[in-house]
Design an enzyme around this catalytic site. Structure first.
Site, PDB file in Angstrom:
ATOM      1  N   HIS A  67       0.841  -1.202   0.000  1.00 20.33           N
ATOM      2  CA  HIS A  67       0.000   0.000   0.000  1.00 20.33           C
ATOM      3  C   HIS A  67       0.875   1.251   0.000  1.00 20.33           C
ATOM      4  O   HIS A  67       0.672   2.167  -0.805  1.00 20.33           O
ATOM      5  CB  HIS A  67      -0.917  -0.022   1.227  1.00 20.33           C
ATOM      6  CG  HIS A  67      -1.764   1.192   1.374  1.00 20.33           C
ATOM      7  ND1 HIS A  67      -3.104   1.200   1.058  1.00 20.33           N
ATOM      8  CD2 HIS A  67      -1.490   2.457   1.791  1.00 20.33           C
ATOM      9  CE1 HIS A  67      -3.596   2.399   1.273  1.00 20.33           C
ATOM     10  NE2 HIS A  67      -2.631   3.185   1.725  1.00 20.33           N
ATOM     11  N   GLU A  68       1.852   1.295   0.903  1.00 20.16           N
ATOM     12  CA  GLU A  68       2.709   2.478   0.994  1.00 20.16           C
ATOM     13  C   GLU A  68       3.615   2.611  -0.229  1.00 20.16           C
ATOM     14  O   GLU A  68       3.909   3.730  -0.661  1.00 20.16           O
ATOM     15  CB  GLU A  68       3.537   2.440   2.284  1.00 20.16           C
ATOM     16  CG  GLU A  68       2.708   2.455   3.551  1.00 20.16           C
ATOM     17  CD  GLU A  68       1.709   3.598   3.631  1.00 20.16           C
ATOM     18  OE1 GLU A  68       2.017   4.711   3.180  1.00 20.16           O
ATOM     19  OE2 GLU A  68       0.596   3.371   4.139  1.00 20.16           O
ATOM     20  N   HIS A  71       1.800   4.486  -2.960  1.00 21.25           N
ATOM     21  CA  HIS A  71       1.942   5.945  -2.785  1.00 21.25           C
ATOM     22  C   HIS A  71       3.310   6.401  -3.296  1.00 21.25           C
ATOM     23  O   HIS A  71       3.419   7.387  -4.026  1.00 21.25           O
ATOM     24  CB  HIS A  71       1.825   6.327  -1.305  1.00 21.25           C
ATOM     25  CG  HIS A  71       0.457   6.201  -0.728  1.00 21.25           C
ATOM     26  ND1 HIS A  71      -0.618   6.922  -1.188  1.00 21.25           N
ATOM     27  CD2 HIS A  71      -0.005   5.460   0.306  1.00 21.25           C
ATOM     28  CE1 HIS A  71      -1.685   6.619  -0.471  1.00 21.25           C
ATOM     29  NE2 HIS A  71      -1.342   5.727   0.436  1.00 21.25           N
TER      30      HIS A  71
END
Length: 149
Positions: A67-68, A71
């Protein structure tokens, strides 16, 4: 898991899932309480909550790392990196990252029992049993125990 092992894991996931290198710092941050991880826009570093690893194990930590990294890689390439952006949602689904972090904190509840009707009552805050009574039958309450939920 140490910060060095986390750094190696993040670099490995970045190469395998995104086919791009991760060239910044990844570390555990003990100040994170409700979120699984955080991406810093200015420094491009990643912080992770160690509770995710301790409570749910490495598979869930890997989903948070993905998820990170979504980003990270989208922001580096100048594309839509926010949760609301279509590119972010598509990339997250493609690599198998988690959309939300599982619950990290638990709540404590006080359990009381009515001495007349035997109904159990769970409250977050302690109550004065000399002042308050059962809502169903107005019987006296007795404190039983504190539980985690």
């Amino acid at each position: 898991m140490t910060n060095q092992e986390l750094q190696a894991l993040v670099e490995k996931i970045s190469r395998e899932s995104f086919h791009q290198p991760f060239c910044h710092q990844a570390s555990f941050n003990s100040r994170l309480k409700t979120t699984g991880g955080r991406y810093h826009l200015s420094s491009h570093d990643l912080d992770f909550n160690q509770l995710v690893y301790e409570k749910y194990g490495e598979p869930e930590l890997i989903r948070v790392i993905k998820h990170e990294l979504c980003h990270y890689h989208l922001h580096i390439t100048g594309r839509g990196y926010q949760h609301k952006d279509r590119e972010f949602k598509q990339l997250l689904k493609l690599v198998g990252g988690s959309r939300f972090t599982p619950p990290l904190s638990t709540s404590l509840y006080q359990v009381y029992r009515c001495q007349t009707c035997q109904q159990e009552i769970k409250r977050r805050r302690k109550i004065n049993t000399a002042r308050y009574v059962c809502g169903s039958c107005q019987g006296r309450l007795k404190f039983l125990k504190t539980i985690e939920m």
